[in-house]
Design a protein around this motif. Structure first.
Motif, short mmCIF file in Angstrom:
data_model
loop_
_atom_site.label_atom_id
_atom_site.label_comp_id
_atom_site.label_asym_id
_atom_site.label_seq_id
_atom_site.Cartn_x
_atom_site.Cartn_y
_atom_site.Cartn_z
N ALA A 15 0.83 -1.20 0.00
CA ALA A 15 0.00 0.00 0.00
C ALA A 15 0.87 1.25 0.00
O ALA A 15 0.62 2.20 -0.76
CB ALA A 15 -0.92 -0.01 1.22
N ILE A 16 1.89 1.26 0.85
CA ILE A 16 2.78 2.42 0.95
C ILE A 16 3.53 2.65 -0.36
O ILE A 16 3.64 3.78 -0.85
CB ILE A 16 3.77 2.22 2.11
N ILE A 17 4.03 1.57 -0.96
CA ILE A 17 4.79 1.68 -2.21
C ILE A 17 3.88 2.15 -3.35
O ILE A 17 4.27 2.98 -4.17
CB ILE A 17 5.45 0.34 -2.56
N ILE A 18 2.66 1.62 -3.41
CA ILE A 18 1.69 2.03 -4.43
C ILE A 18 1.45 3.53 -4.35
O ILE A 18 1.43 4.23 -5.37
CB ILE A 18 0.36 1.26 -4.26
N LEU A 19 1.27 4.03 -3.14
CA LEU A 19 1.00 5.46 -2.96
C LEU A 19 2.21 6.31 -3.38
O LEU A 19 2.06 7.30 -4.11
CB LEU A 19 0.66 5.74 -1.50
N LEU A 20 3.39 5.91 -2.95
CA LEU A 20 4.59 6.66 -3.31
C LEU A 20 4.82 6.66 -4.82
O LEU A 20 5.14 7.70 -5.42
CB LEU A 20 5.81 6.06 -2.60
N LEU A 21 4.64 5.51 -5.45
CA LEU A 21 4.83 5.42 -6.90
C LEU A 21 3.79 6.25 -7.65
O LEU A 21 4.10 6.88 -8.67
CB LEU A 21 4.76 3.96 -7.35
N LYS A 22 2.58 6.25 -7.13
CA LYS A 22 1.51 7.03 -7.75
C LYS A 22 1.89 8.51 -7.76
O LYS A 22 1.78 9.19 -8.79
CB LYS A 22 0.20 6.82 -6.99
N ILE A 23 2.33 9.00 -6.62
CA ILE A 23 2.68 10.42 -6.52
C ILE A 23 3.90 10.74 -7.39
O ILE A 23 3.91 11.72 -8.12
CB ILE A 23 2.96 10.79 -5.05
N TRP A 24 4.93 9.88 -7.31
CA TRP A 24 6.17 10.16 -8.02
C TRP A 24 6.00 10.08 -9.54
O TRP A 24 6.48 10.95 -10.28
CB TRP A 24 7.26 9.20 -7.55
N LYS A 25 5.33 9.04 -10.03
CA LYS A 25 5.20 8.86 -11.47
C LYS A 25 4.27 9.89 -12.10
O LYS A 25 4.50 10.35 -13.21
CB LYS A 25 4.70 7.44 -11.78
N SER A 26 3.20 10.24 -11.40
CA SER A 26 2.24 11.21 -11.94
C SER A 26 2.68 12.64 -11.65
O SER A 26 2.09 13.58 -12.19
CB SER A 26 0.85 10.97 -11.36
N ARG A 27 3.69 12.79 -10.77
CA ARG A 27 4.15 14.12 -10.35
C ARG A 27 2.99 14.90 -9.75
O ARG A 27 2.90 16.13 -9.89
CB ARG A 27 4.76 14.91 -11.52
N SER A 28 2.09 14.18 -9.08
CA SER A 28 0.90 14.82 -8.53
C SER A 28 0.42 14.04 -7.31
O SER A 28 0.52 12.82 -7.24
CB SER A 28 -0.21 14.85 -9.59
N CYS A 29 -0.12 14.77 -6.35
CA CYS A 29 -0.73 14.12 -5.18
C CYS A 29 -2.24 14.37 -5.16
O CYS A 29 -2.86 14.33 -4.10
CB CYS A 29 -0.07 14.60 -3.89
N ALA A 30 -2.80 14.63 -6.31
CA ALA A 30 -4.24 14.84 -6.42
C ALA A 30 -5.00 13.62 -5.91
O ALA A 30 -4.67 12.49 -6.24
CB ALA A 30 -4.61 15.11 -7.88
N GLY A 31 -6.01 13.87 -5.10
CA GLY A 31 -6.83 12.79 -4.56
C GLY A 31 -6.27 12.14 -3.31
O GLY A 31 -6.91 11.28 -2.72
N ILE A 32 -5.08 12.56 -2.87
CA ILE A 32 -4.45 11.99 -1.68
C ILE A 32 -4.63 12.95 -0.51
O ILE A 32 -4.36 14.15 -0.62
CB ILE A 32 -2.94 11.73 -1.90
N SER A 33 -5.06 12.42 0.61
CA SER A 33 -5.22 13.24 1.81
C SER A 33 -3.89 13.39 2.53
O SER A 33 -3.35 12.44 3.09
CB SER A 33 -6.25 12.61 2.76
N GLY A 34 -3.36 14.60 2.53
CA GLY A 34 -2.14 14.87 3.26
C GLY A 34 -2.34 14.70 4.75
O GLY A 34 -1.42 14.29 5.48
N LYS A 35 -3.54 14.97 5.22
CA LYS A 35 -3.82 14.86 6.66
C LYS A 35 -3.76 13.40 7.11
O LYS A 35 -3.23 13.10 8.19
CB LYS A 35 -5.18 15.47 6.98
N SER A 36 -4.27 12.50 6.31
CA SER A 36 -4.16 11.07 6.65
C SER A 36 -2.70 10.66 6.69
O SER A 36 -2.27 9.90 7.57
CB SER A 36 -4.91 10.20 5.62
N GLN A 37 -1.90 11.16 5.75
CA GLN A 37 -0.49 10.78 5.71
C GLN A 37 0.29 11.35 6.90
O GLN A 37 1.20 10.69 7.41
CB GLN A 37 0.13 11.23 4.39
N ILE A 38 -0.07 12.53 7.36
CA ILE A 38 0.55 13.08 8.57
C ILE A 38 0.19 12.21 9.77
O ILE A 38 1.05 11.92 10.62
CB ILE A 38 0.09 14.53 8.80
#
Length: 207
Positions: A15-38
């Protein structure tokens, strides 16, 4: 260690790797809750303070370091490197409504009234509700990207497998931790509606 814990850990790591790859490859964190990640970064930080006081195994230590490192890397990508793509307007869940009650509960109900034990208990309680800002964000936008739903599915699977891990440990080791089990059940319940939509509607959801 048993098969349920191992596969649960691997699902969590996936799950963690999927999220990191999603952000890095798309160069975007759209749809991701920063508050949940904090909140997840806070969970790992308070849970794994025993890195400085005890050594269980190389596997145990490695996973703790990976979880902490990846959590802070995710927060950095969201709030620094790709901040321009972060949707703060929809990521509006009031996290103080989670952190404050969880903090009070961890002081009142724990296994041992000591700083490390209270912080460990705090991490267990907080993890059970840390995904709420992400689910709240999805409910506000009305949809979730395919990669985000895969991330959530792996997180939910991790918690479900850990429930089986506790059942295994109770029957074969006589181990029983009521705090961890109750928190795990609460967290799994939060994913149940998402699981149903994931299975019936597919990985790209419109809620």
């Amino acid at each position: 260690m048993n098969i349920f814990r191992l596969t649960g850990d691997l699902s969590h790591l996936a799950a963690i790797i999927i999220l990191l790859l999603k952000i890095w490859k798309s160069r975007s964190c759209a749809g991701i809750s920063g508050k949940s990640q904090i909140l997840f970064a806070l969970v790992f930080t308070t849970r794994y303070l025993d890195l400085f006081t005890s050594f269980i195994s190389l596997y145990n230590t490695s996973m703790k370091v990976i979880y902490i490192g990846c959590a802070y890397a995710t927060v950095y990508l969201i709030y620094a490197k790709f901040r321009a793509t972060y949707d703060g307007n929809h990521d509006s869940f009031r996290v103080e409504f989670l952190v404050v009650p969880v903090g009070g509960l961890s002081v009142l109900i724990n296994h041992d009234f000591s700083p490390l034990e209270i912080l460990w208990t705090f991490s267990i309680y907080l993890e059970s509700v840390a995904i709420l800002p992400q689910l709240f964000m999805i409910s506000k936008t009305g949809e979730a990207e395919t990669i985000t739903t895969h991330y959530l599915f792996c997180l939910g699977l991790y918690r479900a497998l850990y429930l089986f891990n506790w059942i295994w440990r109770f029957y074969f080791e006589g181990f029983f931790d009521m705090i961890a089990i109750v928190a795990g059940v609460v967290q799994t319940v939060l994913y149940c509606d998402f699981f149903y939509l994931y299975v019936t509607k597919g990985s790209s959801l419109s809620l």
